[in-house]
Design a protein around this motif. Structure first.
Motif, short mmCIF file in Angstrom:
data_model
loop_
_atom_site.label_atom_id
_atom_site.label_comp_id
_atom_site.label_asym_id
_atom_site.label_seq_id
_atom_site.Cartn_x
_atom_site.Cartn_y
_atom_site.Cartn_z
N GLY A 93 0.76 -1.24 0.00
CA GLY A 93 0.00 0.00 0.00
C GLY A 93 0.79 1.29 0.00
N ALA A 94 2.11 1.21 -0.16
CA ALA A 94 2.92 2.43 -0.16
C ALA A 94 2.59 3.30 -1.37
CB ALA A 94 4.40 2.08 -0.17
N THR A 95 2.43 4.60 -1.12
CA THR A 95 2.19 5.56 -2.20
C THR A 95 3.44 6.40 -2.47
OG1 THR A 95 1.28 7.09 -0.56
CG2 THR A 95 -0.28 5.70 -1.77
N GLN A 96 4.41 6.33 -1.54
CA GLN A 96 5.71 6.98 -1.73
C GLN A 96 6.77 6.04 -1.16
OE1 GLN A 96 6.27 10.99 -0.25
NE2 GLN A 96 8.47 10.66 0.01
N VAL A 97 7.81 5.77 -1.93
CA VAL A 97 8.86 4.85 -1.51
C VAL A 97 10.22 5.50 -1.64
CG1 VAL A 97 9.99 2.62 -1.92
CG2 VAL A 97 7.51 2.82 -2.20
N ASP A 98 10.97 5.55 -0.52
CA ASP A 98 12.37 5.94 -0.54
C ASP A 98 13.19 4.66 -0.46
OD1 ASP A 98 11.78 8.60 -0.69
OD2 ASP A 98 12.13 9.02 1.43
N ALA A 99 13.98 4.37 -1.48
CA ALA A 99 14.74 3.13 -1.55
C ALA A 99 16.23 3.42 -1.49
CB ALA A 99 14.40 2.38 -2.84
N ILE A 100 16.91 2.83 -0.50
CA ILE A 100 18.35 2.99 -0.34
C ILE A 100 19.04 1.76 -0.92
CG2 ILE A 100 20.24 3.35 1.28
CD1 ILE A 100 18.19 4.54 3.24
N ILE A 101 19.82 1.98 -1.97
CA ILE A 101 20.47 0.89 -2.69
C ILE A 101 21.97 0.96 -2.44
CG2 ILE A 101 20.88 -0.11 -4.97
CD1 ILE A 101 18.15 2.00 -5.30
N LEU A 102 22.53 -0.10 -1.89
CA LEU A 102 23.94 -0.08 -1.48
C LEU A 102 24.87 -0.48 -2.62
CD1 LEU A 102 23.41 -1.39 2.13
CD2 LEU A 102 24.05 0.92 1.42
N ASN A 103 24.69 0.21 -3.72
CA ASN A 103 25.54 0.07 -4.89
C ASN A 103 25.56 1.41 -5.61
OD1 ASN A 103 26.95 -2.37 -5.34
ND2 ASN A 103 25.04 -3.44 -5.77
N THR A 104 26.51 1.58 -6.50
CA THR A 104 26.53 2.79 -7.34
C THR A 104 25.44 2.67 -8.40
OG1 THR A 104 28.21 1.77 -8.74
CG2 THR A 104 28.98 3.24 -6.98
N LYS A 105 25.01 3.81 -8.92
CA LYS A 105 23.95 3.79 -9.93
C LYS A 105 24.43 3.10 -11.20
CE LYS A 105 20.65 6.77 -12.33
NZ LYS A 105 20.18 8.16 -12.55
N PHE A 106 25.66 3.35 -11.57
CA PHE A 106 26.24 2.70 -12.75
C PHE A 106 27.45 1.89 -12.30
CE2 PHE A 106 24.44 6.80 -14.15
CZ PHE A 106 23.45 6.32 -14.99
N GLN A 107 27.70 0.78 -12.95
CA GLN A 107 28.82 -0.06 -12.58
C GLN A 107 30.12 0.71 -12.71
OE1 GLN A 107 28.98 -3.91 -14.43
NE2 GLN A 107 31.09 -4.28 -13.86
N GLN A 108 30.91 0.71 -11.63
CA GLN A 108 32.15 1.48 -11.61
C GLN A 108 33.39 0.61 -11.40
OE1 GLN A 108 31.90 4.76 -8.86
NE2 GLN A 108 30.05 5.59 -9.77
N THR A 109 33.22 -0.69 -11.48
CA THR A 109 34.37 -1.56 -11.25
C THR A 109 34.28 -2.80 -12.11
OG1 THR A 109 35.60 -2.78 -9.56
CG2 THR A 109 33.22 -2.78 -9.34
N ASN A 110 35.42 -3.29 -12.52
CA ASN A 110 35.52 -4.58 -13.18
C ASN A 110 36.23 -5.53 -12.22
OD1 ASN A 110 34.38 -3.88 -15.72
ND2 ASN A 110 36.29 -2.81 -16.24
N ARG A 111 35.64 -6.67 -12.00
CA ARG A 111 36.22 -7.61 -11.04
C ARG A 111 37.52 -8.20 -11.59
NH1 ARG A 111 30.63 -8.62 -10.59
NH2 ARG A 111 29.84 -8.09 -8.53
N VAL A 112 38.54 -8.20 -10.74
CA VAL A 112 39.82 -8.78 -11.13
C VAL A 112 39.71 -10.30 -11.11
CG1 VAL A 112 41.12 -6.83 -10.24
CG2 VAL A 112 40.64 -8.75 -8.73
N HIS A 113 40.65 -10.97 -11.74
CA HIS A 113 40.64 -12.42 -11.76
C HIS A 113 40.77 -12.99 -10.35
CE1 HIS A 113 41.95 -12.78 -16.26
NE2 HIS A 113 40.83 -12.10 -16.09
#
Length: 298
Positions: free
Chosen positions: A200-220
């Motif tokens: 029933g939420a009509t307004q949602v504040d969502a906290i996402i523990l990641n950057t909006k765009f990928q900023q890292t490439n995983r090393v081997h």
């Protein structure tokens, strides 16, 4: 009647940043929430946030150590200068298997910590409040995500579900409850925007523990722990992407105001590393970030 919700994603030690964002929203922008929903690390925060016991949860959260979480460590941590390497502790893992356990490590200490931080009086006060507090867990036996509402639970059950929501299997305890095996809520849902709207939420504040765009490439990968971390990181990113995509679509269809808050940079790739200085810095970093960007909502 409008119903405002705060939802916090999974993210391990990065939950310290989420705490700072929530504190800013509640204390500085004076947001009032009717519904608090947390997954994994988010589930640790929502009870205190609902009662506005922010300084208490901040003190507890940023002080967590590996000893507070694990009664059997599944990994070894080696530091060399500024570099930190983590690898599987084969001896402890073998010891766990010989004891008949199903995971690499055990996190019973964490349940004890949660029960100390969320006392029976806290729980009773929460039940008297009008806010709804919900915990996300993954039912591996039924192959589904479940949401546990405070008002439907006993104290012991509530503590169990928070603990279960944080149990990052296979490194932490796989819990059997009500005849089913349960694990970290983030295995099924990283950010539960859709569930907020369903409630029933009509307004949602969502906290996402990641950057909006990928900023890292995983090393081997250099060892088994690195490989597992990369695998779970990839899976989590895909789940989060789908959660956000579906959540945004459902919000649009239901005319729900959706505000997303991301981390401004990559905080860590080691979610199970709990270091007080870093976590304290992440919590405080929010305030500088907020002043510079006005917590721009997208």
């Amino acid at each position: 009647m409008p119903k405002s919700a705060l939802v916090i994603s999974a993210g391990g030690s990065k939950g310290a940043f989420a705490g700072g964002v929530a504190q800013y929203l509640i204390e500085e922008t004076k947001q009032q929430y009717d519904l608090f929903l947390g997954t994994s690390t988010g589930s640790l925060l929502v009870s205190h946030l609902a009662l506005k016991k922010i300084e208490e949860i901040k003190k507890a959260f940023i002080s967590v150590t590996q000893d507070d979480v694990f009664d059997n460590y599944p990994f070894l941590i080696r530091k060399k200068g500024v570099l930190t390497r983590i690898k599987i502790d084969h001896f402890n893992v073998l010891k766990n298997f010989l004891r008949g356990k199903k995971t690499f490590g055990e996190s019973n200490n964490f349940r004890n910590l949660i029960s100390r931080e969320i006392s029976v009086p806290y729980f009773e006060q929460l039940q008297k409040e009008s806010q709804e507090v919900v915990i996300c867990v993954s039912n591996l036996s039924a192959n589904q995500v479940e949401y546990k509402s405070l008002q439907e639970l006993t104290y012991e059950d509530f503590i169990d579900w928070i603990w279960i929501s944080c149990n990052y299997v296979p490194f932490m305890t796989l819990v059997t409850k009500n005849g089913c095996e349960y694990a970290d809520g983030g295995l099924g849902c990283i950010i539960a925007i859709e569930e907020d709207i369903r409630r029933g939420a009509t307004q949602v504040d969502a906290i996402i523990l990641n950057t909006k765009f990928q900023q890292t490439n995983r090393v081997h990968s250099r060892n088994a722990f690195d490989a597992l971390g990369s695998i779970f990181g990839f899976i989590s990113d895909r789940i989060e992407y789908q959660n956000l995509k579906i959540g945004a679509l459902v919000a649009y269809e239901n005319k729900v105001k959706l505000c997303l808050f991301y981390t401004p940079r990559v905080l860590t790739t080691n979610l199970l590393m709990f270091e007080k200085n870093k976590m304290s810095g992440w919590w405080q970093e929010v305030w500088t970030y907020a002043q510079q960007t006005l917590m721009k909502k997208v």
